[in-house]
Design a protein around this motif. Sequence first.
Motif, PDB file in Angstrom:
ATOM      1  N   ASP A 169      -3.186 -11.356  -6.360  1.00  0.00           N
ATOM      2  CA  ASP A 169      -2.309 -11.065  -5.228  1.00  0.00           C
ATOM      3  C   ASP A 169      -1.784 -12.345  -4.580  1.00  0.00           C
ATOM      4  N   ARG A 215       7.198 -10.864  -0.779  1.00  0.00           N
ATOM      5  CA  ARG A 215       6.979 -10.125  -2.019  1.00  0.00           C
ATOM      6  C   ARG A 215       5.807 -10.780  -2.734  1.00  0.00           C
ATOM      7  N   ASN A 265       6.056  -9.714  -8.590  1.00  0.00           N
ATOM      8  CA  ASN A 265       7.298  -8.966  -8.797  1.00  0.00           C
ATOM      9  C   ASN A 265       7.243  -7.600  -8.130  1.00  0.00           C
ATOM     10  N   GLY A 266       6.299  -7.417  -7.224  1.00  0.00           N
ATOM     11  CA  GLY A 266       6.083  -6.124  -6.583  1.00  0.00           C
ATOM     12  C   GLY A 266       7.113  -5.808  -5.513  1.00  0.00           C
ATOM     13  N   ALA A 275       2.947  -4.810   1.163  1.00  0.00           N
ATOM     14  CA  ALA A 275       3.373  -4.965  -0.229  1.00  0.00           C
ATOM     15  C   ALA A 275       2.310  -4.422  -1.179  1.00  0.00           C
ATOM     16  N   MET A 276       1.046  -4.717  -0.918  1.00  0.00           N
ATOM     17  CA  MET A 276      -0.026  -4.217  -1.790  1.00  0.00           C
ATOM     18  C   MET A 276      -0.138  -2.704  -1.718  1.00  0.00           C
ATOM     19  N   GLN A 289       2.166  -0.569  -1.277  1.00  0.00           N
ATOM     20  CA  GLN A 289       3.272   0.083  -1.977  1.00  0.00           C
ATOM     21  C   GLN A 289       3.087   0.071  -3.490  1.00  0.00           C
ATOM     22  N   ASN A 290       2.107  -0.685  -3.960  1.00  0.00           N
ATOM     23  CA  ASN A 290       1.764  -0.705  -5.380  1.00  0.00           C
ATOM     24  C   ASN A 290       0.833   0.473  -5.635  1.00  0.00           C
ATOM     25  N   ARG A 316      -2.820   0.157  -6.376  1.00  0.00           N
ATOM     26  CA  ARG A 316      -3.713  -0.409  -5.356  1.00  0.00           C
ATOM     27  C   ARG A 316      -3.811   0.433  -4.092  1.00  0.00           C
TER      28      ARG A 316
END
Length: 157
Positions: free
Chosen positions: A40, A81, A84-85, A108-109, A111-112, A115
Motif C-alpha cells: 500500500d 492514489r 493504480n487503484g 483509497a484502500m 474502494q479496493n 481489501r
Amino acid sequence: MTTDDLNPQTKARKRWLAILARASSTELKTAWSDSASSADIVSITYLRAAETGMVMLRGRVGGTGDAFNLGEASVTRCALRLGNGPLGVGYTLGRDKQKAELIAAFDAMLQNSARTAHIMQRVVEPMAKVQAAANTAQSLSVATSKVEFFTFVRGAA
C-alpha cells in the motif's frame, strides 16, 4: 438528492468517510500502522497534496428557518492514489495535513474490493463503535442537566 437516492456503494463510502473524519489523528495513525501493508505504501501519487483552506459554516434559525452565515472554519483536504487503484479523498476540520492524508489513503484502500471487508472489520467498525459509545455517554451526561419547561395559558380556566 437525499441519502436514500444514493446507490449502496456511495452510501457505504459516505459512512466510512464520516467515521474516518471523526476519528482522532492518533487513532488513524495506529490503524494505519496496524493495517497498511508495504504494497500500500510503495507508490502513493498525490493528485492534490494536503492543503488547508477555509469554509463558510451555515446555520438555520430553529434548524429549519432562514439560512445565515455562522462563521468560518479551517478544513484540510487531500486526494491521492495508492498504486493504480482508485482515487481516495480525505477532508477534516482543522489544519492536520497528516490526518487528511490518512483519511484519503484509507478511502483509497476501502474502494479496493479485495481489501474493503478487511479494512471495514479491522479499522472502520471499531472506530464506529468507539464513536457511538462516546455519543451515548455524552447524551447521557447532557440528559442529566435537561430542564423541562412548561407554559401556562393565560386566561384559560
